[in-house]
Design an enzyme around this catalytic site. Structure first.
Site, PDB file in Angstrom:
ATOM      1  N   GLY C  87      44.556  47.399  52.250  1.00 56.77           N
ATOM      2  CA  GLY C  87      43.607  48.226  51.527  1.00 56.77           C
ATOM      3  C   GLY C  87      43.810  49.720  51.821  1.00 56.77           C
ATOM      4  O   GLY C  87      44.848  50.137  52.350  1.00 56.77           O
ATOM      5  N   ASP C 112      37.862  44.411  47.627  1.00 60.03           N
ATOM      6  CA  ASP C 112      36.906  45.403  47.127  1.00 60.03           C
ATOM      7  C   ASP C 112      37.377  46.084  45.847  1.00 60.03           C
ATOM      8  O   ASP C 112      36.597  46.723  45.155  1.00 60.03           O
ATOM      9  CB  ASP C 112      36.638  46.457  48.204  1.00 60.03           C
TER      10      ASP C 112
END
Lengths: 309, 309, 309, 309
Positions: C87, C112
């Protein structure tokens, strides 16, 4: 539960009976909310999760007068026999109706598996598989040292679902209402586990256990700055989902047995799975009774968890 | 099967034993392919489908001389007891090894559920849920009149998986090796079903049934120009996939029981689930025996299918 | 992520390169924990959830000095190029290593979906399907009037997962960090919904939203005695599980592209999915940037939820 | 498809329109089988697989006269605009109705992904995930040397589903209608693969490929006595099952777009996903056109399969 309703209807059609489904449980019975069921109406019920007839709490039915009115409502609608599908509370209601003269057969259905007189209630196997799926996913997540994953599962005062989830999920520990566990023992087990090189640590906690899942997380977080606990409450995720094969077959067997009991004039009984056979258990023997947790399964969960995995 | 290997290892660690896994079954045993197993080696085995140790046919082991060599190979490697996880053929091999002096405990594992002496073998519940998932999906597909979906499931000479799939999948008919069914009766049922307004018609056929799934499709297609049959062979799809909770728990119980039997010096037994308890069944009583199909379940499948859904 | 590691290795083998996997992320890089990868080592990685290489926070790597040491460690091990899968934080680390002279290619992987420069990160589709499965199950549960099911999903400061879960789950409302929602509007919607005869009411709340899921439950419970809110935090359940087809294919495409970028001498880039093509996006353009939420999707969720279902 | 119907209805309610669903496709349209849809009628449609409205072939509609009668039937029922959800044949019918004066908007839905003008049709992502689940299970099964698992997937003349299944399933080879493959090359690859120590070998074959899955199995079985091929036809298993998040969201986006197009008076268009946006594509541009297979994805499947896994 839908599979049980379908089985009751199919078996009743086989006897040439007319069938009506009662919507929203005893509340619907009091209000005469019957839904006529014919052979086409049940298409697809087998594979649906949840309760397509709905459920609703009824304060009226809780009173003696309410129960008598329910019997009257049933009679006025021409009901000659009733099959009740539900947990302990519903089966207590079933007994009350039967005592008031309405022939009733009971079918145990609750994910808590806390109904006495049957090895398994409908819904337990589905909920168990869901809980195990949750544990599997949580164990998949990237793990770091000294972190404990605490998973809370349903079961009210009964640790069955927790113990079986722990066994099937390969959990490191399990807390149930029936057996006492000190939180400091869990912290020590967590410590040993990570020292032994295990990449994850999962504890299953029954909702009725003491300490609760929440309290256990607190203990772990307080045990030192290198500890952290993640809480996952399986909650209502467990109650839904398409039923497993076992639950569908159990529903079919219990549903057919309930119709047969009513046809035999043998009312006031709950159909229970005992070993491999379906027995008729008097409702008065199981209402208010607890279903004890098999200590052998609890010990097995401990035995298989004892050594780090 | 992986869950059973893990349970055997965990239970054996609990007794302070050293554990080795044999790769590729009896072929690997003959070749001394042992894989040392410690507490860290089994991480993740619980949730894996298939057989991580592999399987392989062995022509050598099929001979008397081969079996004697296998016992020698085990002794040379310091093996004091062996747990065999498998179906009828594997358990026959287990008996042969035990008779030659190597203490053996057996665990039934086969999706056909044709091992005598146990209500359920490891793998059956998983295969059953897969078969039911296939039936559900097939019934979801757009349906048209006079079309029959024929689903062939495993089972060799045993109709258990077919009957249970039919019950749980809400099939309209089921063909098994144990009970005779005339194809013209299926065609007639198909006709009645669509006249009754049912949107789909599903028949489950056990691989050992007569007519076979293929032959039944032929009969339906020949029955008239407005008929058509689709064949879906569940085949090897049934053998894979992550194990259900029931199979994991059964594996845990049988694995721990097998270790206990060896620890008690009670070799030559298969661990069998009978009702709710694990029994030790002499291997010689179950080798070569058939597991009969419960006619009550077959009748129930018919009863619940009789009325169009 | 495992599928991405596998794709990188396969593509690198195709170029004749030697491949090593770094365990536990930057912590492992600093400690030189390389695991040599050959063609047999990746069997089964495609279908595994989680991160088989592990992850670990590294305080050392957070310092400038740590990053320089990581580059040295890589060089000493003979590493000529590095592919970083992760990420925003991991990709910031990737940029720092590239700036210090180690050729790096980045692959976005986070549930996310908050990495700029790519439409989708690896893991998002799997997490989304898991979240939708949770919503489906919750909606299956027996419902009663004036009860709201509040489901909290991941997303940090990004409402993507919440909006998409709400759209796919058929939720009645969605709260995200990007758009303001007043809790009293949700209570009013709940009221209207049950008056309109809907049997359930589900709100999806992004973890970064205000009010939070917890606060929203408080508001609903305080709104009157006939209201009750159930909170289900999807939490770490979302992070695990076998990857969907989309995630596996995305991993394959990005992994092959990363190897190609390194082979072309075009380091310092992240591979990003933009429409249907894989683009090389300079890491410096995406580090520290937010990925904006498409307001059209947010509006669509509202439009499809507006009318009671 | 159910999710698309639900989205169309929700979006239409938002415009204050009355909505009716046509049962059994064009056959139902001709017979005026309209089902009035209100806000409560669509509960649960989002998560259901298959086609709840049913489908039926119509020989009548195939004629010019039939199409004109269908337009009349729609007008008589007060239909001012029609949304058609389906594959190439259904969209050709939509164009014909639009040309006869009935405003129509099209939504592509077919698991074959062979509709031009859109990157994805509704149903493809669900079918793809089902096919990958089948491949995963087959690979789980105990493997033995020189055995090839051949999996046939849908796709008619389009290899999309096969290529994507192979990519996501980590197959060793893929055969499509668009690219030629010699069976002897597959046999050689199988040989190399097992010599390289791989435990399994999986080939995905598109139903329109030459050789067919059946023919390929014949070639492998004839290649030598140590070879054997298992055929698994995914068949109708692919068409059912609950929809994935992607398919539900795509259905929502296309359904809302179709209503908007009709509201804008922009009929005769199909809603297509192109990159990240929904475009209105003239039906006459896509009817009869093929959707080409991206050769880059085919090559990627080969690249990631080249090295034994």
């Amino acid at each position: 539960m839908n599979a049980a309703v379908r089985a009751v209807a199919q078996a009743a059609f086989g006897k040439g009976w007319e069938v009506a489904a009662v919507e929203s449980g005893y509340a619907g019975l009091l209000e005469g909310r019957f839904r006529s069921v014919d052979s086409g109406a049940l298409s697809g019920w087998m594979s649906r999760g949840g309760t397509m007839l709905g459920t609703e709490r009824s304060d009226d039915f809780a009173t003696d007068e309410g129960k008598s009115r329910a019997v009257e409502a049933a009679r006025e609608a021409g009901v000659e026999g009733l099959v009740v599908v539900g947990g302990g509370g519903s089966l207590a209601g079933a007994l009350a109706l039967d005592e008031r003269g309405l022939p009733v057969a009971g079918i145990p259905a609750t994910i808590d598996n806390d109904v006495a007189g049957t090895d398994m209630s409908i819904g337990v196997d589905t909920a168990l598989n869901t809980a195990v799926g949750i544990i599997d996913r949580i164990r998949d997540t990237a793990s770091s040292h000294h972190r404990a994953h605490v998973v809370e599962v349903f079961g009210r005062d009964n640790g069955y679902l927790a113990v079986m989830s722990a066994l099937a999920g390969g959990a490191d520990a399990v807390l149930t209402p029936e057996f006492e566990t000190k939180p400091e023992d869990i912290v020590r087990l967590l410590e040993e586990s990570y020292e032994g090189g295990k990449p994850h640590f999962v504890v299953v906690v029954s909702e009725g256990a003491s300490p609760t899942a929440d309290e256990l997380c607190g203990h772990i977080n307080d045990a030192g700055e290198s500890y952290a606990a993640d809480l996952t409450a399986a909650g209502h995720i467990q109650s839904g989902g398409g039923p497993t094969a076992f639950d569908r077959i159990l529903a079919g067997r219990l549903g057919a047995a309930a119709v047969k009991a009513l046809a035999d004039g043998d009312a006031g009984k709950m159909m229970g799975l005992q070993g491999n056979v379906i027995e008729r258990v008097p409702l008065e023997e199981i209402v208010g009774e607890d279903r004890p947790l098999d200590p052998g399964l609890y010990e097995l969960a401990g035995e298989l968890a004892r050594i780090p995995r």
